[in-house]
Design an enzyme around this catalytic site. Sequence first.
Site, mmCIF file in Angstrom:
data_model
loop_
_atom_site.group_PDB
_atom_site.id
_atom_site.type_symbol
_atom_site.label_atom_id
_atom_site.label_comp_id
_atom_site.label_asym_id
_atom_site.label_seq_id
_atom_site.Cartn_x
_atom_site.Cartn_y
_atom_site.Cartn_z
ATOM 1 C CG ASN A 108 -16.414 0.661 -10.038
ATOM 2 O OD1 ASN A 108 -15.166 0.970 -10.377
ATOM 3 N ND2 ASN A 108 -16.845 0.697 -8.686
ATOM 4 C CG PHE A 112 -8.079 4.803 -8.725
ATOM 5 C CD1 PHE A 112 -9.126 4.913 -8.071
ATOM 6 C CD2 PHE A 112 -6.748 4.558 -8.044
ATOM 7 C CE1 PHE A 112 -9.190 4.157 -6.681
ATOM 8 C CE2 PHE A 112 -6.692 3.914 -6.752
ATOM 9 C CZ PHE A 112 -8.013 3.903 -6.163
ATOM 10 C CB SER A 172 -9.817 0.937 -5.550
ATOM 11 O OG SER A 172 -10.097 0.409 -7.119
ATOM 12 C CG ASN A 174 -11.967 -1.540 -10.286
ATOM 13 O OD1 ASN A 174 -12.030 -2.975 -10.505
ATOM 14 N ND2 ASN A 174 -12.853 -1.053 -9.658
ATOM 15 C CB THR A 175 -5.159 0.251 -9.077
ATOM 16 O OG1 THR A 175 -6.021 1.429 -9.455
ATOM 17 C CG2 THR A 175 -3.941 0.805 -9.197
ATOM 18 C CE LYS A 206 -14.504 3.181 0.320
ATOM 19 N NZ LYS A 206 -15.073 4.268 -0.687
ATOM 20 C CG ASN A 235 -13.351 0.576 -1.941
ATOM 21 O OD1 ASN A 235 -14.320 0.495 -3.072
ATOM 22 N ND2 ASN A 235 -12.278 1.115 -2.039
HETATM 23 C C1 LIG Z 1 -19.226 3.650 -9.898
HETATM 24 C C2 LIG Z 1 -18.426 3.641 -8.610
HETATM 25 C C3 LIG Z 1 -17.095 4.098 -8.514
HETATM 26 C C4 LIG Z 1 -16.416 4.036 -7.138
HETATM 27 N N1 LIG Z 1 -15.125 4.821 -7.073
HETATM 28 C C5 LIG Z 1 -14.685 4.888 -5.855
HETATM 29 C C6 LIG Z 1 -13.380 5.562 -5.811
HETATM 30 O O1 LIG Z 1 -12.969 6.350 -6.614
HETATM 31 N N2 LIG Z 1 -12.691 5.459 -4.484
HETATM 32 C C7 LIG Z 1 -13.217 4.855 -3.549
HETATM 33 O O2 LIG Z 1 -12.610 4.863 -2.371
HETATM 34 N N3 LIG Z 1 -14.618 4.219 -3.677
HETATM 35 C C8 LIG Z 1 -15.034 4.070 -4.821
HETATM 36 N N4 LIG Z 1 -16.202 3.360 -5.008
HETATM 37 C C9 LIG Z 1 -16.673 2.689 -3.927
HETATM 38 C C10 LIG Z 1 -17.555 3.429 -3.085
HETATM 39 O O3 LIG Z 1 -17.253 4.620 -2.311
HETATM 40 C C11 LIG Z 1 -18.296 2.547 -1.876
HETATM 41 O O4 LIG Z 1 -17.327 2.144 -0.887
HETATM 42 C C12 LIG Z 1 -18.977 1.249 -2.350
HETATM 43 O O5 LIG Z 1 -19.425 1.482 -3.391
HETATM 44 C C13 LIG Z 1 -19.903 0.682 -1.414
HETATM 45 O O6 LIG Z 1 -21.103 1.637 -1.149
HETATM 46 P P1 LIG Z 1 -22.531 1.433 -1.935
HETATM 47 O O7 LIG Z 1 -22.902 -0.006 -1.835
HETATM 48 O O8 LIG Z 1 -23.419 2.453 -1.273
HETATM 49 O O9 LIG Z 1 -22.401 2.081 -3.007
HETATM 50 C C14 LIG Z 1 -17.208 3.497 -6.049
HETATM 51 C C15 LIG Z 1 -18.208 2.932 -6.299
HETATM 52 C C16 LIG Z 1 -18.951 2.768 -7.378
HETATM 53 C C17 LIG Z 1 -20.241 2.149 -7.474
#
Ligand SMILES: Cc1cc2nc3c(=O)[nH]c(=O)nc-3n(C[C@H](O)[C@H](O)[C@H](O)COP(=O)(O)O)c2cc1C
Length: 345
Positions: A108, A112, A172, A174-175, A206, A235
């Site tokens: 992704n 935000f 993140s 992406n910012t 985080k 993350n």
């Molecule tokens: C589509 C998507 C959007 C995410 N958006 C955020 C976010 O807004 N803030 C954040 O702290 N982590 C975000 N994450 C990261 C997840 O919280 C997590 O740290 C990461 O996906 C690893 O866990 P997973 O492998 O179980 O997905 C996002 C992950 C995905 C897949």
Amino acid sequence: MSLYRIIRPLAFALDAETAHRMTIAALRALPARRPPDSPASLRTTVAGLDFPTPVGLAAGFDKNAEVAEQMLSLGFGFVEVGTLTPRPQQGNPRPRLFRLREDRAVINRLGFNNRGQADSFARLIECTHMHGGVIGVNVGANKDSSDRIADYVAGIRAMAPVAKYLTINISSPNTPGLRGLQNEGALNELLAALEEIGVGKPIFLKVAPDLGEADPERIVRAALDHKIDALIVSNTTVSRPPLKSRHAGETGGLSGAPLRPLALEALRNFRRASAGEIPLIGVGGIGSVDDAWERIRAGASLIQLYSAMVYEGPQIAARIARGLAERVRREGFANVAEAVGTERI
Ligand SMILES: Cc1cc2nc3c(=O)[nH]c(=O)nc-3n(C[C@H](O)[C@H](O)[C@H](O)COP(=O)(O)O)c2cc1C
């Protein structure tokens, strides 16, 4: 057969972001029901908060706090909403969310996208934190902000009244420049500013999995100095382990199965650096009872997941919780907390 087995082919026929939007709409229509009873052996206390199970929903699924109670009723022990920024923002242009089916992964670069903190505040104030489930709020900075630290301070102040805990998301990818807040000077300045407000709610930090060798120790020291209550590791990654899917080359953060070894290694590094002085929350690529158990033994007091739910459906939380209770019993522990950090390093 679970309902999700029927829904999944429909959801997968849509582009990932449309499927996500429709899933949230469907979940909103569900009544928030009583969650399954959690066995006493899974109840655990972290940062002074009581969690019915250690299995949580990671940030990013319920960005605008629309379905937190529904996710608790489906069996998550806690739900982290957000990331929420002070002002609403659109995020990056579409497409910006990709399913890597062959890899059981997601990339992704949403950036935000969210409707801002005031919008979620109005909904969260109605939440009853049903049957002990915990709702945390993850805050970030607006992309065009001229003072990112001020955004975090504002976010913590604004959301504290409706959060059981708050997460500072500086990881993140992406910012642009956000991860720079993990650097020594910036991190200390940020954490000092947060400490000064004293909102009276636990604050979690985080972090990214893409860190240098000396970073865990430095980040742990800063967290302890400024009384951060827990570290969420981790993350998404900007690295690209070998992937099969045609979307492998997309820019953004990679999550799901290929992140698992990196996030596990990062957790172990933070455990070594912290020696039990600060609770750790393990996240990244967790998709099974074995994964959850491995993360707990490696030092995670709580775990979170997101990507595996895309492939397995929301029942995954209850399934992992049941399996963990069985594992705790089989391995001769009185409760899950006893198993935390029992892996030898
Ligand atoms: C589509 C998507 C959007 C995410 N958006 C955020 C976010 O807004 N803030 C954040 O702290 N982590 C975000 N994450 C990261 C997840 O919280 C997590 O740290 C990461 O996906 C690893 O866990 P997973 O492998 O179980 O997905 C996002 C992950 C995905 C897949």
